[in-house]
Design an enzyme around this catalytic site. Structure first.
Site, PDB file in Angstrom:
ATOM      1  N   GLY A 151       0.751  -1.239   0.000  1.00 29.59           N
ATOM      2  CA  GLY A 151       0.000   0.000   0.000  1.00 29.59           C
ATOM      3  C   GLY A 151       0.782   1.290   0.000  1.00 29.59           C
ATOM      4  CD  GLU A 173       0.437  -9.270   1.576  1.00 26.12           C
ATOM      5  OE1 GLU A 173      -0.441  -8.419   1.328  1.00 26.12           O
ATOM      6  OE2 GLU A 173       0.172 -10.378   2.043  1.00 26.12           O
ATOM      7  N   GLY A 231       3.438  -3.748  -3.840  1.00 24.65           N
ATOM      8  CA  GLY A 231       3.284  -3.967  -5.278  1.00 24.65           C
ATOM      9  C   GLY A 231       3.642  -2.691  -6.020  1.00 24.65           C
ATOM     10  CE1 TYR A 233      -8.746   1.744  -9.300  1.00 23.72           C
ATOM     11  CE2 TYR A 233      -6.886   1.816 -10.803  1.00 23.72           C
ATOM     12  CZ  TYR A 233      -7.759   1.099 -10.018  1.00 23.72           C
ATOM     13  OH  TYR A 233      -7.636  -0.258  -9.946  1.00 23.72           O
ATOM     14  CB  CYS A 263     -15.746   4.226 -29.937  1.00 22.36           C
ATOM     15  SG  CYS A 263     -14.870   3.917 -31.453  1.00 22.36           S
ATOM     16  CD  GLU A 264     -16.086   3.109 -23.283  1.00 23.61           C
ATOM     17  OE1 GLU A 264     -16.033   3.712 -22.193  1.00 23.61           O
ATOM     18  OE2 GLU A 264     -16.217   1.893 -23.396  1.00 23.61           O
ATOM     19  CE1 TYR A 275      -2.442  -3.397  -8.490  1.00 25.84           C
ATOM     20  CE2 TYR A 275      -1.137  -1.484  -7.864  1.00 25.84           C
ATOM     21  CZ  TYR A 275      -1.670  -2.729  -7.565  1.00 25.84           C
ATOM     22  OH  TYR A 275      -1.408  -3.299  -6.339  1.00 25.84           O
TER      23      TYR A 275
HETATM   24  C1  LIG Z   1      -3.099  -5.104  -3.825  1.00 28.15           C
HETATM   25  C2  LIG Z   1      -2.561  -5.740  -2.621  1.00 28.15           C
HETATM   26  C3  LIG Z   1      -1.246  -5.460  -2.214  1.00 28.15           C
HETATM   27  C4  LIG Z   1      -0.352  -4.475  -2.913  1.00 28.15           C
HETATM   28  O1  LIG Z   1      -0.739  -3.162  -2.769  1.00 28.15           O
HETATM   29  P1  LIG Z   1       0.180  -1.995  -3.375  1.00 28.15           P
HETATM   30  O2  LIG Z   1      -0.569  -0.766  -3.105  1.00 28.15           O
HETATM   31  O3  LIG Z   1       0.358  -2.264  -4.820  1.00 28.15           O
HETATM   32  O4  LIG Z   1       1.482  -2.037  -2.635  1.00 28.15           O
HETATM   33  C5  LIG Z   1      -0.770  -6.133  -1.111  1.00 28.15           C
HETATM   34  N1  LIG Z   1      -1.546  -7.026  -0.425  1.00 28.15           N
HETATM   35  C6  LIG Z   1      -2.799  -7.316  -0.797  1.00 28.15           C
HETATM   36  C7  LIG Z   1      -3.589  -8.299  -0.026  1.00 28.15           C
HETATM   37  C8  LIG Z   1      -3.349  -6.680  -1.900  1.00 28.15           C
HETATM   38  O5  LIG Z   1      -4.618  -6.955  -2.253  1.00 28.15           O
END
Ligand SMILES: *Cc1c(COP(=O)(O)O)cnc(C)c1O
Length: 421
Positions: free
Chosen positions: A239, A275, A277, A318, A346-347, A375
């Site tokens: 996150g 985690e 991403g 978003y 076409c949107e 993403y």
């Molecule tokens: C999407 C997600 C992440 C990664 O979030 P980021 O904002 O990309 O770091 C980590 N854990 C879970 C369970 C997620 O659904």
């Protein structure tokens, strides 16, 4: 910081001129930097040094095999949210003991797949899912390590579509019910409770919501331990946000995030999993497109690109902002011009930016969307029968296509005609 910089007036991906890739691959395409991926992964890994930890890359942000292999080589685990992602992680050589299975709606087939193939832990998100997992584990004669995802009812102060830690969101079990659900879990023969999981949302630009959530997790750890559960692992989710503009936006650094974890949770002596991403891959990728037409409208000019919402849906979905830069650096003193930057779909939603100030551009010029690595390609589709956007990975002076653009025939031949036609 990333490795997409101008050198002698031309945008480079590490040591490769972006225009050289465009000439070889055609546009649009995503381009990732190995050095940036590596740097960002290491920032997280180093932020937790001294604590028993595993950084599980949330591969839903970008799941190309080449990206997964690059990160796996650095020691990354993977956070997967579907059977398909589990298969991708394994195909990239990630062993089961480094794969965490998250997600709010895992099916029994997906559970079976992970249990047979091996999994570090399953993050359980509800009581019915817990019962299903127990049944699958018993059927396979296994005892699967689990955490339970708790919803701490914390406002992540991010876009509503990517906030996951408020009580009205579908994720996890309410933290107030945690004791009862952990007691249920402990009574199930197929499950082995190892810890607690929390993930409050994505693109967080301050640490305060993390602190609130992690303080609740620390308190819950004590309570559950007192209830007799051996809580030894904390999965803290992802996150952490990235800067999408190069102005004054400055989200917290992984080091500060690590310091917060150490401060709030360090004394519990748990193994820590995170985690991330977006922060690993977001600024490690750009989307390169060519200007097809410059069209003068009433009171506005449209820059019509060969990339569209099917290639990068974040602005449409978003209201996301991406910096757009010309691949040829504008000469100093050039007056910028206001453009609505759009794709050919076409949107009306196929609009990347309105009133964006850019140097004057012409048909045939190349532009790059910055911070498009997370993403981006994973959410691409073939809407309007536009071929799935290819991906390229750069490593120093080398570059390689890591996902080819399909031909029209390949796209069409995926359909099959029933015998009555
Ligand atoms: C999407 C997600 C992440 C990664 O979030 P980021 O904002 O990309 O770091 C980590 N854990 C879970 C369970 C997620 O659904």
């Amino acid at each position: 910081m990333d490795h997409f910089l101008y050198r002698n007036g031309v945008l480079h991906a590490e040591d490769v001129p972006v225009a050289e890739i465009a000439a070889a691959v055609g546009t649009p395409f995503y381009c990732y930097s190995t050095a940036t991926l590596t740097r960002h992964f290491r920032l997280f890994d180093e932020a937790l040094t001294g604590m028993d930890h595993l950084v599980c890359y949330a591969m839903k942000a970008a799941s190309n095999q080449a990206i997964l292999k690059t990160l796996a080589r650095l020691g990354a685990g993977m956070d997967v949210v579907s059977g398909g992602e589990y298969a991708r992680a394994r195909a990239a050589g990630v062993p089961g003991e480094r794969i965490v299975f998250s997600g709010v709606g895992k099916t029994r087939d997906e559970m079976r797949m992970a249990l047979i193939g091996g999994v570090r832990q399953v993050n359980v998100e509800s009581e019915p899912e817990m019962a299903a997992l127990n049944a699958v584990a018993c059927e396979l004669g296994q005892r699967v390590p689990i955490t339970i995802r708790v919803n701490p009812d914390v406002d992540a102060k991010t876009h509503a579509k990517i906030a996951t830690g408020k009580s009205e969101n579908k994720f996890g079990i309410p933290i107030a019910r945690a004791r009862a659900v952990y007691a249920q879990a402990a009574a199930l023969p197929g499950l082995e409770v190892v810890g607690i999981d929390v993930h409050i949302g994505s693109q967080l630009t301050e640490l305060a919501p993390f602190r609130l959530a992690y303080e609740k997790v620390a308190e819950l750890t004590q309570v559950l331990r007192a209830d007799g559960h051996d809580i030894r692992r904390l999965d803290l989710g992802g996150g952490l946000g990235i800067p999408y503009t190069r102005s004054n936006e400055a989200p917290p650094l992984p080091a500060d995030y690590g310091a917060l974890i150490r401060e709030v949770l360090g004394p519990l002596g748990c193994e820590i999993e995170i985690e991330p991403g977006r922060l690993v891959v977001g600024n490690a990728g750009i989307l390169v497109a060519e200007v097809i037409y410059v069209k003068s409208g009433e009171g506005r000019d449209f820059l019509i690109l060969d990339a569209a919402m099917n290639d990068l849906i974040r602005p449409a979905m978003y209201e996301a902002h991406h910096d757009i830069v010309p691949v040829l650096e504008p000469a100093p003193g050039i007056e910028p011009h206001s453009y609505d930057v759009v794709g050919p779909v076409c949107e009306t939603g196929d609009t990347f930016a309105r009133g964006r100030m850019l140097p004057p551009l012409n048909a045939g010029d190349l532009v790059a969307f910055r911070s498009a690595g997370a993403y981006g390609a994973v959410m691409a589709s073939e809407y309007n029968t536009r071929p799935l956007v290819p991906e390229v990975l750069v490593n120093g002076r080398d570059f390689a296509v890591i996902r080819e653009r399909p031909t029209f025939d390949e796209m069409i031949n995926r359909d099959t005609i029933p015998e009555w036609l």
